[in-house]
Scaffold this motif. Structure first.
Motif, PDB file in Angstrom:
ATOM      1  N   PHE A  14     -25.858   8.050 -21.471  1.00 42.35           N
ATOM      2  CA  PHE A  14     -25.261   8.947 -22.455  1.00 42.35           C
ATOM      3  C   PHE A  14     -26.337   9.723 -23.217  1.00 42.35           C
ATOM      4  CE2 PHE A  14     -21.558   6.562 -21.403  1.00 42.35           C
ATOM      5  CZ  PHE A  14     -20.489   7.411 -21.655  1.00 42.35           C
ATOM      6  N   SER A  15     -27.609   9.338 -23.034  1.00 43.64           N
ATOM      7  CA  SER A  15     -28.728  10.213 -23.407  1.00 43.64           C
ATOM      8  C   SER A  15     -28.949  11.107 -22.192  1.00 43.64           C
ATOM      9  CB  SER A  15     -29.991   9.390 -23.705  1.00 43.64           C
ATOM     10  OG  SER A  15     -29.823   8.600 -24.852  1.00 43.64           O
ATOM     11  N   PHE A  16     -28.390  12.289 -22.211  1.00 49.52           N
ATOM     12  CA  PHE A  16     -28.222  13.111 -21.008  1.00 49.52           C
ATOM     13  C   PHE A  16     -29.534  13.283 -20.239  1.00 49.52           C
ATOM     14  CE2 PHE A  16     -27.389  17.375 -19.005  1.00 49.52           C
ATOM     15  CZ  PHE A  16     -26.507  16.887 -18.063  1.00 49.52           C
ATOM     16  N   LEU A  17     -29.524  12.867 -18.971  1.00 51.26           N
ATOM     17  CA  LEU A  17     -30.648  12.996 -18.044  1.00 51.26           C
ATOM     18  C   LEU A  17     -31.902  12.253 -18.522  1.00 51.26           C
ATOM     19  CD1 LEU A  17     -30.291  16.751 -16.970  1.00 51.26           C
ATOM     20  CD2 LEU A  17     -29.502  14.704 -15.757  1.00 51.26           C
ATOM     21  N   ARG A  18     -31.690  11.136 -19.230  1.00 53.02           N
ATOM     22  CA  ARG A  18     -32.836  10.357 -19.705  1.00 53.02           C
ATOM     23  C   ARG A  18     -32.746   8.881 -19.324  1.00 53.02           C
ATOM     24  NH1 ARG A  18     -36.105  13.161 -23.169  1.00 53.02           N
ATOM     25  NH2 ARG A  18     -35.282  15.204 -23.780  1.00 53.02           N
ATOM     26  N   SER A  19     -31.701   8.501 -18.620  1.00 49.49           N
ATOM     27  CA  SER A  19     -31.540   7.099 -18.248  1.00 49.49           C
ATOM     28  C   SER A  19     -30.897   6.981 -16.880  1.00 49.49           C
ATOM     29  CB  SER A  19     -30.672   6.378 -19.288  1.00 49.49           C
ATOM     30  OG  SER A  19     -30.279   5.099 -18.829  1.00 49.49           O
ATOM     31  N   GLY A  20     -31.194   5.860 -16.209  1.00 52.04           N
ATOM     32  CA  GLY A  20     -30.641   5.639 -14.886  1.00 52.04           C
ATOM     33  C   GLY A  20     -29.521   4.626 -14.844  1.00 52.04           C
ATOM     34  N   SER A  21     -28.972   4.216 -16.005  1.00 52.91           N
ATOM     35  CA  SER A  21     -27.928   3.188 -16.012  1.00 52.91           C
ATOM     36  C   SER A  21     -26.863   3.467 -17.065  1.00 52.91           C
ATOM     37  CB  SER A  21     -28.533   1.801 -16.276  1.00 52.91           C
ATOM     38  OG  SER A  21     -29.354   1.385 -15.221  1.00 52.91           O
ATOM     39  N   HIS A  22     -25.629   3.046 -16.746  1.00 53.86           N
ATOM     40  CA  HIS A  22     -24.531   3.109 -17.705  1.00 53.86           C
ATOM     41  C   HIS A  22     -24.731   2.045 -18.789  1.00 53.86           C
ATOM     42  CE1 HIS A  22     -22.030   5.891 -15.393  1.00 53.86           C
ATOM     43  NE2 HIS A  22     -22.335   5.199 -14.305  1.00 53.86           N
ATOM     44  N   PRO A  23     -24.198   2.282 -19.986  1.00 58.25           N
ATOM     45  CA  PRO A  23     -24.365   1.308 -21.066  1.00 58.25           C
ATOM     46  C   PRO A  23     -23.774  -0.060 -20.746  1.00 58.25           C
ATOM     47  CG  PRO A  23     -22.850   3.070 -21.695  1.00 58.25           C
ATOM     48  CD  PRO A  23     -23.515   3.505 -20.455  1.00 58.25           C
ATOM     49  N   ASP A  24     -22.640  -0.094 -20.028  1.00 58.06           N
ATOM     50  CA  ASP A  24     -22.036  -1.381 -19.708  1.00 58.06           C
ATOM     51  C   ASP A  24     -22.923  -2.199 -18.767  1.00 58.06           C
ATOM     52  OD1 ASP A  24     -21.239   0.880 -18.111  1.00 58.06           O
ATOM     53  OD2 ASP A  24     -19.892  -0.421 -17.000  1.00 58.06           O
ATOM     54  N   LYS A  25     -23.589  -1.531 -17.827  1.00 58.40           N
ATOM     55  CA  LYS A  25     -24.497  -2.250 -16.932  1.00 58.40           C
ATOM     56  C   LYS A  25     -25.702  -2.797 -17.695  1.00 58.40           C
ATOM     57  CE  LYS A  25     -23.399  -0.015 -12.524  1.00 58.40           C
ATOM     58  NZ  LYS A  25     -22.976  -1.271 -11.868  1.00 58.40           N
ATOM     59  N   LEU A  26     -26.206  -2.032 -18.627  1.00 64.96           N
ATOM     60  CA  LEU A  26     -27.335  -2.476 -19.437  1.00 64.96           C
ATOM     61  C   LEU A  26     -26.968  -3.706 -20.268  1.00 64.96           C
ATOM     62  CD1 LEU A  26     -28.385   1.117 -20.425  1.00 64.96           C
ATOM     63  CD2 LEU A  26     -29.965  -0.510 -19.369  1.00 64.96           C
ATOM     64  N   VAL A  27     -25.782  -3.670 -20.871  1.00 66.98           N
ATOM     65  CA  VAL A  27     -25.330  -4.789 -21.695  1.00 66.98           C
ATOM     66  C   VAL A  27     -25.105  -6.032 -20.836  1.00 66.98           C
ATOM     67  CG1 VAL A  27     -23.397  -5.630 -23.085  1.00 66.98           C
ATOM     68  CG2 VAL A  27     -24.361  -3.361 -23.525  1.00 66.98           C
ATOM     69  N   ARG A  28     -24.459  -5.870 -19.694  1.00 68.54           N
ATOM     70  CA  ARG A  28     -24.196  -7.022 -18.824  1.00 68.54           C
ATOM     71  C   ARG A  28     -25.494  -7.635 -18.293  1.00 68.54           C
ATOM     72  NH1 ARG A  28     -19.671  -3.663 -17.045  1.00 68.54           N
ATOM     73  NH2 ARG A  28     -17.743  -4.580 -17.849  1.00 68.54           N
ATOM     74  N   GLN A  29     -26.476  -6.784 -18.012  1.00 68.98           N
ATOM     75  CA  GLN A  29     -27.764  -7.311 -17.551  1.00 68.98           C
ATOM     76  C   GLN A  29     -28.449  -8.099 -18.665  1.00 68.98           C
ATOM     77  OE1 GLN A  29     -28.863  -7.587 -14.682  1.00 68.98           O
ATOM     78  NE2 GLN A  29     -31.057  -7.217 -14.457  1.00 68.98           N
ATOM     79  N   ALA A  30     -28.366  -7.600 -19.882  1.00 71.03           N
ATOM     80  CA  ALA A  30     -28.957  -8.316 -21.015  1.00 71.03           C
ATOM     81  C   ALA A  30     -28.312  -9.687 -21.176  1.00 71.03           C
ATOM     82  CB  ALA A  30     -28.804  -7.494 -22.289  1.00 71.03           C
ATOM     83  N   ALA A  31     -26.991  -9.735 -21.020  1.00 65.47           N
ATOM     84  CA  ALA A  31     -26.287 -11.013 -21.127  1.00 65.47           C
ATOM     85  C   ALA A  31     -26.676 -11.944 -19.989  1.00 65.47           C
ATOM     86  CB  ALA A  31     -24.779 -10.773 -21.140  1.00 65.47           C
ATOM     87  N   ALA A  32     -26.752 -11.405 -18.774  1.00 67.79           N
ATOM     88  CA  ALA A  32     -27.085 -12.224 -17.605  1.00 67.79           C
ATOM     89  C   ALA A  32     -28.483 -12.828 -17.718  1.00 67.79           C
ATOM     90  CB  ALA A  32     -26.969 -11.386 -16.335  1.00 67.79           C
ATOM     91  N   LEU A  33     -29.392 -12.108 -18.368  1.00 73.00           N
ATOM     92  CA  LEU A  33     -30.772 -12.590 -18.507  1.00 73.00           C
ATOM     93  C   LEU A  33     -30.965 -13.491 -19.720  1.00 73.00           C
ATOM     94  CD1 LEU A  33     -32.767  -9.368 -17.540  1.00 73.00           C
ATOM     95  CD2 LEU A  33     -32.366 -11.397 -16.145  1.00 73.00           C
ATOM     96  N   GLY A  34     -29.905 -13.692 -20.482  1.00 70.94           N
ATOM     97  CA  GLY A  34     -29.975 -14.635 -21.593  1.00 70.94           C
ATOM     98  C   GLY A  34     -30.507 -14.072 -22.895  1.00 70.94           C
ATOM     99  N   LEU A  35     -30.459 -12.755 -23.095  1.00 69.99           N
ATOM    100  CA  LEU A  35     -30.910 -12.189 -24.367  1.00 69.99           C
ATOM    101  C   LEU A  35     -29.954 -12.573 -25.489  1.00 69.99           C
ATOM    102  CD1 LEU A  35     -32.546 -10.446 -22.289  1.00 69.99           C
ATOM    103  CD2 LEU A  35     -32.354  -8.567 -23.928  1.00 69.99           C
ATOM    104  N   ALA A  36     -30.491 -12.698 -26.685  1.00 66.30           N
ATOM    105  CA  ALA A  36     -29.672 -13.044 -27.842  1.00 66.30           C
ATOM    106  C   ALA A  36     -28.821 -11.872 -28.303  1.00 66.30           C
ATOM    107  CB  ALA A  36     -30.572 -13.515 -28.982  1.00 66.30           C
ATOM    108  N   ALA A  37     -29.326 -10.657 -28.140  1.00 64.28           N
ATOM    109  CA  ALA A  37     -28.610  -9.458 -28.579  1.00 64.28           C
ATOM    110  C   ALA A  37     -29.201  -8.254 -27.862  1.00 64.28           C
ATOM    111  CB  ALA A  37     -28.726  -9.286 -30.092  1.00 64.28           C
ATOM    112  N   VAL A  38     -28.441  -7.159 -27.859  1.00 63.37           N
ATOM    113  CA  VAL A  38     -28.900  -5.921 -27.246  1.00 63.37           C
ATOM    114  C   VAL A  38     -28.434  -4.750 -28.105  1.00 63.37           C
ATOM    115  CG1 VAL A  38     -26.846  -5.775 -25.746  1.00 63.37           C
ATOM    116  CG2 VAL A  38     -28.942  -4.556 -25.117  1.00 63.37           C
ATOM    117  N   GLY A  39     -29.302  -3.769 -28.279  1.00 60.42           N
ATOM    118  CA  GLY A  39     -28.965  -2.605 -29.093  1.00 60.42           C
ATOM    119  C   GLY A  39     -28.930  -1.343 -28.254  1.00 60.42           C
TER     120      GLY A  39
END
Length: 247
Positions: A14-39
């Motif tokens: 959603f930062s146009f043309l500045r990222s290679g992933s959707h926000p939901d994928k980023l959040v799910r990856q953070a959860a899968a890797l055991g992070l305490a929180a993600v911003g």
């Protein structure tokens, strides 16, 4: 502290043309890797937080809603509202910046941010090159906004150690607390080719012509707590700072 870690500097597509992933994928990856929180903090927008919120509820991870404010003079400041009223002020700030700029741009100055700064957690993100011009801008921003945190991330280059030392010295001189991030732009290393494609499109060049405009490596992905603890072994309080912001 243990092996806990909160990644606060996450840029989605959603930062146009500045990222290679959707926000939901980023959040799910953070959860899968055991992070305490993600911003999720997209560039002058809150657009990515809706998908992130849904994914965070499903994955059971704490989400920090925010934006990456980019000023007219080039400073980049992560902004996380503490409550609903602060979220409203951040929304109005972004609306102001969008209304005064051409479509697709957002024009903000430090005074705008200062007017909306009540109950916002602010983290100043250093650029690649730490020079005198940047240091002067940081001092002005610190004086006006009382920004409490200075972000620090590895570039994975030969001068990383010297760069981080300079960031740490600048932060210490301004009584700012260091905050460790990986300045994430995609959820897994395999997304780096897509990151290169969107970068080339944004810069109006082919990939072959992009050269140094492209990232030098595939390190801007979500990393597990133990890896971030290893990287920032010399700055343990910077890792703890992200957890304190999440708290």
């Amino acid at each position: 502290m243990g092996q806990d870690y909160a990644e606060l500097a996450v840029t989605s597509n959603f930062s146009f043309l500045r990222s290679g992933s959707h926000p939901d994928k980023l959040v799910r990856q953070a959860a899968a890797l055991g992070l305490a929180a993600v911003g999720i903090a997209d560039r002058n927008t809150l657009s990515g937080v809706v998908r992130a919120h849904v994914a965070a509820k499903e994955a059971g991870i704490q989400l920090l809603v925010g934006a990456r404010l980019v000023t007219r003079n080039g400073l980049e400041i992560l902004c996380f509202p503490k409550d609903r009223a602060a979220y409203g002020r951040l929304s109005k700030l972004l609306t102001l910046g969008n209304r005064r700029a051409p479509k697709g741009e957002c024009h903000l100055i430090l005074e705008d941010i200062a007017a909306a700064a009540k109950d916002q957690v602010l983290v100043l993100m250093p650029p690649v090159v730490i020079d005198q011009d940047f240091e002067d801008k940081v001092r002005a921003a610190r004086a006006l906004l009382a920004i409490p945190y200075m972000g620090m991330s590895f570039l994975y280059g030969s001068d990383d150690k010297a760069r981080l030392v300079r960031i740490a010295e600048l932060a210490r001189g301004l009584d700012m607390r260091l905050l460790a991030t990986n300045d994430v732009h995609y959820h897994e290393p395999e997304r780096r080719p897509l990151q290169d494609v969107v970068t080339a499109i944004r810069e109006h060049v082919t990939e072959a012509e992009a050269g140094a405009l492209l990232a030098a490596n595939a390190e801007r992905h979500v990393k597990p707590p133990h890896e971030m603890a290893r990287l920032f072994a010399d700055y343990p309080d910077a890792v703890q700072a992200g957890l304190d912001v999440a708290d």
